[in-house]
Scaffold this motif. Structure first.
Motif, PDB file in Angstrom:
ATOM      1  N   LEU A 141       0.808  -1.219   0.000  1.00  0.00           N
ATOM      2  CA  LEU A 141       0.000   0.000   0.000  1.00  0.00           C
ATOM      3  C   LEU A 141       0.842   1.269   0.000  1.00  0.00           C
ATOM      4  CD1 LEU A 141      -2.702  -0.902   2.709  1.00  0.00           C
ATOM      5  CD2 LEU A 141      -2.979  -0.928   0.228  1.00  0.00           C
ATOM      6  N   PHE A 142       2.016   1.227   0.623  1.00  0.00           N
ATOM      7  CA  PHE A 142       2.772   2.447   0.875  1.00  0.00           C
ATOM      8  C   PHE A 142       4.130   2.428   0.173  1.00  0.00           C
ATOM      9  CE2 PHE A 142       0.061   1.656   4.562  1.00  0.00           C
ATOM     10  CZ  PHE A 142      -0.627   2.858   4.654  1.00  0.00           C
ATOM     11  N   SER A 143       4.662   3.626  -0.020  1.00  0.00           N
ATOM     12  CA  SER A 143       6.036   3.775  -0.513  1.00  0.00           C
ATOM     13  C   SER A 143       6.622   5.043   0.067  1.00  0.00           C
ATOM     14  CB  SER A 143       6.077   3.816  -2.045  1.00  0.00           C
ATOM     15  OG  SER A 143       5.403   4.965  -2.548  1.00  0.00           O
ATOM     16  N   LEU A 144       7.940   5.086   0.136  1.00  0.00           N
ATOM     17  CA  LEU A 144       8.673   6.240   0.662  1.00  0.00           C
ATOM     18  C   LEU A 144       9.735   6.622  -0.343  1.00  0.00           C
ATOM     19  CD1 LEU A 144       9.511   8.214   2.955  1.00  0.00           C
ATOM     20  CD2 LEU A 144      11.000   6.384   3.816  1.00  0.00           C
ATOM     21  N   VAL A 145       9.768   7.907  -0.723  1.00  0.00           N
ATOM     22  CA  VAL A 145      10.738   8.379  -1.702  1.00  0.00           C
ATOM     23  C   VAL A 145      11.482   9.571  -1.121  1.00  0.00           C
ATOM     24  CG1 VAL A 145       8.981   9.836  -2.812  1.00  0.00           C
ATOM     25  CG2 VAL A 145      11.049   9.245  -4.068  1.00  0.00           C
ATOM     26  N   GLY A 146      12.764   9.666  -1.421  1.00  0.00           N
ATOM     27  CA  GLY A 146      13.564  10.791  -0.983  1.00  0.00           C
ATOM     28  C   GLY A 146      14.566  11.195  -2.045  1.00  0.00           C
ATOM     29  N   GLY A 147      14.841  12.495  -2.146  1.00  0.00           N
ATOM     30  CA  GLY A 147      15.789  12.988  -3.139  1.00  0.00           C
ATOM     31  C   GLY A 147      15.224  14.169  -3.900  1.00  0.00           C
TER      32      GLY A 147
END
Length: 449
Positions: A141-147
Motif C-alpha cells: 500500500l505504501f512507498s517512501l521516496v527521498g531525493g
C-alpha cells in the motif's frame, strides 16, 4: 573552462556506459546461458552481471526546435526570453537521459526503485531527477521516496514534457513551480493489488525545501508541506470513458529576513501595496499557500481513431516574492549593493483548459489550450501602475490561447507546430497600456527512445 571540459568528458563516459549496459541487458538470459561457458569464472561473472543489471532501464528524448516571436527581445514563457536582437532562434529545448533501476519480489510487486535523469542542452548539463523509492511488501500500500523529484501538486506539473501535447507548461505552472522538482521526502498511499477496493485512490504527502532547482541549498529552516489526493483513471463500463482528477494543497512559505513587507490594502479609496516595516517581521514566515483541483476526461473515438480529451485545473492562494516577480525566490533577495529586498505578498489565481482531439487516426492530433495567471487578483486594469499604488509589472494578468497540431510518425518520432497568443491586461503602467507583441510560434521535433 578546464572544469567544463572535464564535466563534459565525464558526461560522455556516463552516456557510453549507459548505452553499453542497455545493449547488454536487452539480451535474454537463456541466450547468454547458451553462448557463455558458465563453468568458468569469467562466464559466472558475466551471468552474475546480467542478473544484477537486468533491472536497469534506459530512456530519453531530445527536442530540437525553431521559434519565431512577434518582436525582438520579448520576455516569454515559451522556452525563455528572447535576446535583445533576436526574434527567431533554433534551440535544443530538452535533451534528457533517464536511468531507472527497479527490483520486484516473487509476487511481481515492486521492492525498490532508483531514478536518475539528466538534461543536456546548448545551455549546459543539469540533473532533473535523483531519487530512491522503497515500497512496503507486506500490505503493498505504501512507498517512501527521498531525493530530487517532482512536487506532488496538480496534474500539469507532473505530466512529462515528452508526453505533453503543448511545448511548455502554462505560465502559472512555470512561475509557481519552476523546474517542477524539489529536494524532499514523500510518503505515498497507492494500493498495488488489482482487486483492492481503494485501487483507484492515490495519496501523496511530502515535505520539501521550497526553492527547487533554482537554488543549490536551502536558505531557511522552513519547509513546504505538499499533499495531493488523486482519483486514478477510471474506465466507465458501457461507453469506455476514462475519468481522473485530484485536489492538491501546498502549505509553505519563506523566512522574512527584512522588516519591510508589502501587502495589499486600500488607502483613501485607492488599492495598492502598503509597506509594513515593523521590526518584528524579521524571522516570521511569509506565506506560500496554494490550493488546487484538476480533472481529466478521455473519450475514445473508436478503434485506432484515438480519443477526445478534456483537461482542466484551477489554483489559487497566496504567494510571497518580490516587487519585480511572483516567482518563488531561489536565494535571499538582495539588490546590487547586497541589501535585502522587501517582500511582496499577493493573492493569486489561475487555471488552464485543454481540448485535445485525434483527427481520424492516432497519428494526427489537434490541441487547443487556454490558460490564465493573475498574480494579484485584488487589482486589475488601470489600478495597476496608478501613482502611489506600488503596483508594477509583476501584478499584471496574462491570458494565453494556444493552438497546435501534432503528428506521431511512430513511437519514437513526434512533430509539433504550436502557436501561443499571449494577451496582457491593459494598465496604467508604462509599457503595459496595450497588449505587448509577444506571441510565439514553435516548431518542434521530438526523438524518443
Amino acid at each position: 573552462m578546464r572544469k567544463f571540459f572535464a564535466q563534459m568528458r565525464l558526461f560522455r563516459s556516463f552516456l557510453l556506459m549507459a548505452i553499453l549496459l542497455a545493449s547488454f541487458t536487452s539480451v535474454k538470459a537463456q541466450f547468454l546461458m547458451d553462448m557463455i561457458d558458465t563453468t568458468t569464472e569469467l562466464g559466472k561473472g558475466m551471468i552474475s552481471m546480467y542478473h544484477k543489471y537486468d533491472a536497469l532501464r534506459f530512456s530519453g528524448y531530445i527536442q530540437p526546435q525553431f521559434q519565431l516571436a512577434q518582436d525582438k527581445g520579448i520576455d516569454s514563457y515559451a522556452a525563455g526570453d528572447f535576446p535583445a536582437a533576436v526574434n527567431n532562434r533554433f534551440s535544443l529545448r530538452r535533451g534528457r537521459i533517464r536511468v531507472d533501476y527497479e527490483r520486484y519480489n516473487h509476487q511481481d510487486m515492486p521492492v525498490v526503485q532508483f531514478a536518475f535523469q539528466f538534461d543536456g542542452t546548448e545551455r549546459g548539463v543539469a540533473i532533473r531527477d535523483f531519487y530512491g523509492r522503497v515500497f512496503d511488501t507486506k500490505f503493498n500500500l505504501f512507498s517512501l521516496v527521498g531525493g530530487m523529484f517532482a512536487r506532488p501538486f496538480g496534474y500539469e506539473v507532473n505530466l512529462s514534457s515528452a508526453d505533453r501535447e503543448t511545448p511548455e507548461r502554462g505560465r502559472m505552472s512555470q512561475i509557481l513551480m519552476r523546474t517542477e522538482r524539489d529536494l524532499g521526502a514523500m510518503v505515498s498511499f497507492e494500493p498495488r493489488r488489482k482487486g483492492h477496493p481503494l485501487r483507484y485512490l492515490k495519496i501523496d504527502v511530502g515535505a520539501f525545501n521550497g526553492q527547487g532547482l533554482t537554488a543549490t541549498s536551502d536558505f531557511d529552516s522552513h519547509k513546504d508541506l505538499i499533499a495531493r489526493v488523486a482519483w486514478k483513471p477510471y474506465r466507465f463500463k458501457g461507453n469506455n470513458w476514462i475519468l481522473s482528477g485530484g485536489v492538491s494543497v501546498l502549505y509553505g512559505g519563506m523566512q522574512q529576513f527584512t522588516p519591510s513587507i508589502y501587502r495589499m490594502s486600500t488607502v483613501n479609496g485607492q488599492k495598492g501595496m502598503v509597506l509594513d516595516s515593523n521590526a518584528l517581521n524579521v524571522g516570521k514566515i511569509a506565506p506560500r499557500h496554494y490550493y488546487g483541483a484538476d480533472v481529466q476526461l478521455r473519450i475514445p473515438n473508436g478503434p485506432k481513431r484515438g480519443y477526445t480529451q478534456f483537461r482542466a485545473e484551477y489554483i489559487r492562494g497566496s504567494q510571497t516574492a518580490t516587487a519585480a516577480t511572483t516567482e518563488t525566490p531561489g536565494v535571499i533577495p538582495v539588490d546590487a549593493q547586497g541589501n535585502k529586498l522587501p517582500l511582496y505578498i499577493r493573492r493569486f489565481d489561475g487555471a488552464y483548459l485543454y481540448f485535445i482531439q485525434h483527427l481520424g487516426s492516432e497519428k494526427h492530433q489537434a490541441v487547443v489550450k487556454y490558460d490564465w495567471y493573475d498574480p494579484n487578483n485584488e487589482v486589475s486594469g488601470k489600478e495597476i501602475g496608478a501613482p502611489g499604488s506600488n503596483l508594477n509589472a509583476a501584478d499584471v494578468r496574462y491570458n494565453t490561447v494556444g493552438l497546435g497540431y501534432l503528428y506521431y510518425a511512430n513511437e519514437h518520432l513526434k512533430f509539433m507546430v504550436y502557436y501561443d497568443w499571449v494577451d496582457n491586461e491593459s494598465t496604467s503602467l508604462s509599457g503595459y497600456t496595450t497588449d505587448i507583441r509577444d506571441n510565439v510560434l514553435t516548431c518542434r521535433m521530438q526523438y524518443r527512445f
